[in-house]
Design a protein around this motif. Structure first.
Motif, short mmCIF file in Angstrom:
data_model
loop_
_atom_site.label_atom_id
_atom_site.label_comp_id
_atom_site.label_asym_id
_atom_site.label_seq_id
_atom_site.Cartn_x
_atom_site.Cartn_y
_atom_site.Cartn_z
N ASP B 70 0.70 -1.53 0.18
CA ASP B 70 0.07 0.00 -0.12
C ASP B 70 1.24 1.61 0.42
N LEU B 74 0.00 5.27 -0.94
CA LEU B 74 0.39 6.22 0.79
C LEU B 74 0.82 7.43 0.61
N ASN B 80 2.07 11.60 -11.10
CA ASN B 80 1.20 11.06 -11.48
C ASN B 80 1.41 9.88 -12.39
N ASN B 81 2.56 9.99 -12.58
CA ASN B 81 3.22 8.87 -13.86
C ASN B 81 3.12 7.62 -12.88
N MET B 94 -4.77 10.34 7.52
CA MET B 94 -3.72 9.34 7.74
C MET B 94 -3.03 9.07 8.91
N LYS B 330 12.49 18.61 -20.11
CA LYS B 330 11.98 17.88 -19.20
C LYS B 330 12.84 16.38 -19.23
N GLU B 337 8.68 15.02 -14.12
CA GLU B 337 7.23 15.73 -13.47
C GLU B 337 7.80 16.65 -11.79
N GLY B 340 9.49 20.91 -13.74
CA GLY B 340 8.17 21.82 -15.41
C GLY B 340 6.94 21.70 -15.17
N LYS B 341 6.74 21.32 -14.70
CA LYS B 341 4.80 20.49 -14.61
C LYS B 341 4.43 22.43 -13.55
N PHE B 342 5.30 22.68 -12.96
CA PHE B 342 5.47 23.46 -12.22
C PHE B 342 5.46 25.15 -12.37
N MET B 343 5.63 24.92 -13.88
CA MET B 343 6.05 26.47 -14.37
C MET B 343 5.03 27.54 -14.88
N SER B 344 3.62 27.31 -14.01
CA SER B 344 3.12 28.49 -13.85
C SER B 344 2.34 29.11 -12.78
#
Lengths: 384, 384, 384, 384
Positions: B70, B74, B80-81, B94, B330, B337, B340-344
């Protein structure tokens, strides 16, 4: 046995019982507050203790020193008259005091109370202590609900134990009652809450009431028949509620490989069709009754029928709003905040549950929750 | 010392350091999540461990068995990948696994890694391990922020200890820089994150930058001058933010008997006017600069000036949006992840703080937070 | 033609044009505010008028009497310096003054301005008038967006007319630009906004930019390839945005019998694959570019390329945050609130659209919206 | 006069009366929906018309063609059985159809109904028409509330007219009633709603009820005595409500230069202490009664007392939840959604108001609203 001895024994038993309920928990389980309705176990343990300190020891025990100055702030709940309080939605952020210290607080106050009881307090003070015991018993029941909710929201579905499980009922039919005048409410000879007092006459129409709670099996038929998808069965606010929250089954139920399972305190299990349905809101109870062409009893019908019925496994929703009885008077001061101020927008439940401490309920007892509440140990029976 | 030995030593030190940061905590402090930005310490300890299990041991260590099936669910965060994950706002619910078991998990994975390192893994794997170490270091800094937030929201303001406190700076003036072409970004010879790569030229106008961070004393002048009440100093969204949240001072500040106090990890104290101001949002830094008739540096100006400046006590807000450098690529897969995906909609901070693990930062390092964030160890300097 | 005459002519034309845009509306269409970003047409008509009254006539026209005392309260927008204002989310509740009276207000102020212009006002005042004209032109474009949104949210999809429709572009390839120093920003010889000033050098890496906007057909390929379902293409906040809002296609698009249709100002139509894609957020533009293995241009690349490109049908998202140019100074007083205070958390768009009034845009023009905005006339081109 | 003629006359009068109520409005006033509870006047006019079309003309008038296909979607309200509907919070966005077209719709359906009535419809159809007339009368009252709310939220407080104003009452004392069995509910000989049926016996304790509604003057004493600041007077949810909404006086009241004023349909006025208090929630009525040491009547007490009391200026809050009478049966089909499904979490009001159409109310009439509602024409009397 005289009242003092009886109360002392009940007090000691009650204090121990709260701790016994928490015994299977990890320290970490005492902390979270997953929804506003649920309080951290730590908070229940502190709050029930604070009640005795604030209403008995502090005002009446000579030379008593508070265990800790901050605790009346931390563990007061809704008693506005008793000072500032931690807002309910923030209880889950209180990592301090640690559980260890809350247990010390419990010990300190329990011992303080036992010493205090040595000095034969007045009847008025015994009255407050009796309320304090009943208050802690109410929180014991909430503790069970809240522990189940906290554990039931762990992705790992941990096992608590075998306490608080229900039994299947012997199948019965209907009990019939005649139109007429009936007496409702407590006579006040034994302990009861202020909301039960004001014994009074009500005029009831004739009615027939089922001898059994609705079972899981019966409820699954309602689900299979599309009960959650046909607005005709539902109160308007009930329909909005199930849409908004995505409710499609009782709380803790999950469909897995085409079969209904649910989280119980013994772990994750297949739903047993013979047991009474549990964890339904008033809205769901109403919808089921409507689908069946029947209705829920009023709290007066329930009280009249209680003598002839088996009850006590699960609280039973009634179609009665929680309102004052004729002549209702709230107690003066902070204890007056106990019941009266909740008399709007709640529904009465009658009976008791497997989580209700022994001797805590009676046929005049009025429990109350919002119509959408599902985490309590609730069920229902039908009237035609 | 060769790379393998160096990494091994750094790995062991890093693993221990996370646990050392948590040492002063009560078990209960590991659980709550008071705001979405803050994660429970328990979660940080598990997540940094999961990283090594998921990206090193599971794919590369022959015969490795997961500590618990698990845990990848957790303790995954934003990857996400790498599968399903517990939603960020629910981490504080939790209670399981308990801290004890998280510590077992840490031990299991640390030992697994040390065995694994015996077998001279490839450079590619060492690259991932190096990222894992840097990743844990980043979480160490967040751990300090989050612990401060959790403790600072206890009504009792508990003491953590004397680590992570700041010093007053020697007073300086301005450093001057000429217009021209400058080189920005990391050359990639030493470890750095992907967002620093792509060393490239930028053209800067001439500027002068302060040698000191703004102090508490200077900031209190801004407050006294009504800085929080005059919208002319503020960005529109900054003004809305302070109205909505009722912000009237840096985070953790409270006025008491006419004097400013604040919660620090050493406890509740009077604000020392000589120390650099801490726990301000970008919006507040902007407003202060605007009130002073100056502005915040861009991240490029900061990087150019870094050679000549003292920095490292507190992260410094820049007026640069967090955007990719020219040619930014990236990494493939889940590690892509990372940044790069936080660039805004985030602002760059440069420098380091007393909570930054030794050797973790450098002058090309790009830290980033939302403009309204205040729980980080942030401060700022000015440019004219 | 001298400046005064030119401005007068432009003023008259601009005032009429706002009313022409509203001509196809029903009185009722002037009232609603379906989302916070959208203002009622009535409000735009009043607000652009109030600008001339508050910044020109009231302070500078001798003997001018306000049309109505309440209007500066009702039609002020974000100008905190210019007094109290109706909160933006409440504009749709303002049924009064009726449209008729707003039109009277327009007439009164237009005539007042024309008289005032007879007396050869100073250059400083002409500067303000020029800003007022450009301000009304900006609202003309917003009027078109807002009218489309109001009508597009009627269940009956009413037709507005054939204005503001786009054309398909001649197919092109890429334009190539060399690494080097380029000049950015307006020289201030002609009218421009303060955010364009501060002409300055920037150093750009070499890049190639597409000659065409992405078309509906190309965008539908992205959709067909599952572009809205693969988080790898998306910025983290973009992914959260499309999840939360349920975004699965550009705004106004509906799938019907397996084919994509959309609401346009001419009514409900099948999507034409040859036209440039419209009504996408920055997040969607980013995701498309990422899926294509390319990226969006920066605003500097766009400005450099503008000379060699066809542009002007739809605004083009850039991957540049809206930040001040070097040396940016906001104007003193209320007009200083025009641009600078919005310089956080917004993205720059460059170009113009079919809804942009003639002569209003230019290659240095910096438009800006939040990354999630979709109701504007937006599109994008790619860079590699 | 026979039933057909009587209904026809009542029908015509009712249809005209709705339009008369709207006559003082500007077109723009027909559009906004300032809060969820308030519907745009345009919507009321369409919805009451749709009722006759959907339940009479469409199913029963041979050859009847719908005025417009979309209208059953646009003007259906809560009748889930009658098809899809525009969500209540979005009614204020419906600028189309314009008022003009809604008026055409009214005319079309009114004329269609009059023709239809020429052909002597069956008693069953006349029953539906009678419900339709009563339904439109209910919406006429809501129209007045909603118009007042829309106008009262214009910053300019526009005047509607002198209709619907109240008078001061002749001062009286208490009426006394004996304990015993009383008959409650309608006998069904004349028109009544399903929720009044099921005439049945109730057992009441003795009570005394005031002959007057509480006046503004009396209510201001409660306010002066700090009534809104002392939680002891309030229900728990009432206290939360006034904290959250910042309620400090009845709706539409504003303090100006130390004196209470309020918005009325005649404009902004000083509060007249002799008039009955208006626009209070159930929570405020409860708190006032509690402060006075009395309580609100139950709906049964009110019905018993109605014969001997003057009533009809303002609806009177009772401390009764809106629940079904014994034997309550909802009608089959869509008309069954009229009342029963609202029987949870609402309070009963009895009486009538100056906004109630003539002949619409009676002593068995059960009106119902949420305990926090204030925009209705509500007041209350006391019981001891």
């Amino acid at each position: 046995m005289n009242r003092l001895l009886e109360l002392k024994e009940k007090f000691e038993h009650t204090r121990k019982h709260s701790e016994k309920i928490c015994a299977p928990l990890e320290i970490e389980d005492y902390v979270p507050q997953p929804i506003v309705d649920v309080s951290p176990p730590k908070w229940h343990l502190g709050h029930t203790t604070w009640f005795f300190e604030a209403f008995v020891l502090e005002p009446h025990a000579k030379g008593y020193t508070l265990f800790h100055e901050d605790f009346s702030f931390l563990f007061n709940s809704y008693y506005n008259n008793a000072g500032e309080r931690v807002l309910r939605p923030n209880r889950g952020l209180m990592s301090r005091p640690p559980v260890r210290e809350v247990m010390d607080y419990r010990k300190f106050v329990t011992e303080g109370m036992l010493s205090f009881l040595e000095n034969s307090p007045s009847e008025e003070i015994l009255d407050i202590i009796e309320i304090g015991i009943n208050h802690e018993q109410q929180h014991q029941e909430l503790l069970v609900y809240d522990i189940k909710y906290i554990l039931g929201n762990q992705p790992t579905f941990p096992v608590y134990g075998t306490d608080f499980s229900t039994q299947s009922e012997k199948k019965g039919g209907f009990q019939t009652f005649e139109e007429g005048i009936y007496s409702i409410g407590a006579d006040g000879k034994d302990f009861c809450f202020d909301n039960e007092l004001g014994q009074h006459k009500v005029y009831l129409q004739g009615f027939e009431i089922t001898e059994n709670l609705v079972t899981n099996g019966e409820y699954m038929e309602f689900m299979k028949a599309g009960g959650y998808k046909d607005f005709n069965h539902w109160l308007s606010e009930g329909w909005d509620f199930i849409q908004k929250e995505g409710v499609k089954a009782p709380l803790y139920w999950y469909e897995k490989a085409g079969e209904w399972h649910h989280y119980t305190l013994q772990g994750f299990e297949k739903v047993n069709p013979d047991l009474p349905v549990q964890h339904v809101s008033f809205y769901e109870a109403y919808a089921y009754a409507s689908w069946k062409g029947m209705r829920l009893p009023t709290e007066f019908e329930w009280e009249v029928a209680a003598e002839q019925l088996n009850w006590g496994q699960l609280w039973e929703w009634t179609y009665s709003a929680y309102l004052p009885y004729p002549g209702f008077q709230k107690a003066p001061g902070a204890l007056g905040e106990y019941n009266g101020k909740f008399m709007s927008n709640q529904n009465v439940l009658r009976g008791a549950s497997v989580a209700t401490p022994k001797g805590h309920s009676r046929k005049t007892y009025r429990n109350f929750f919002h119509a959408s509440s599902r985490w309590l140990f609730s069920s229902f029976r039908l009237v035609k």
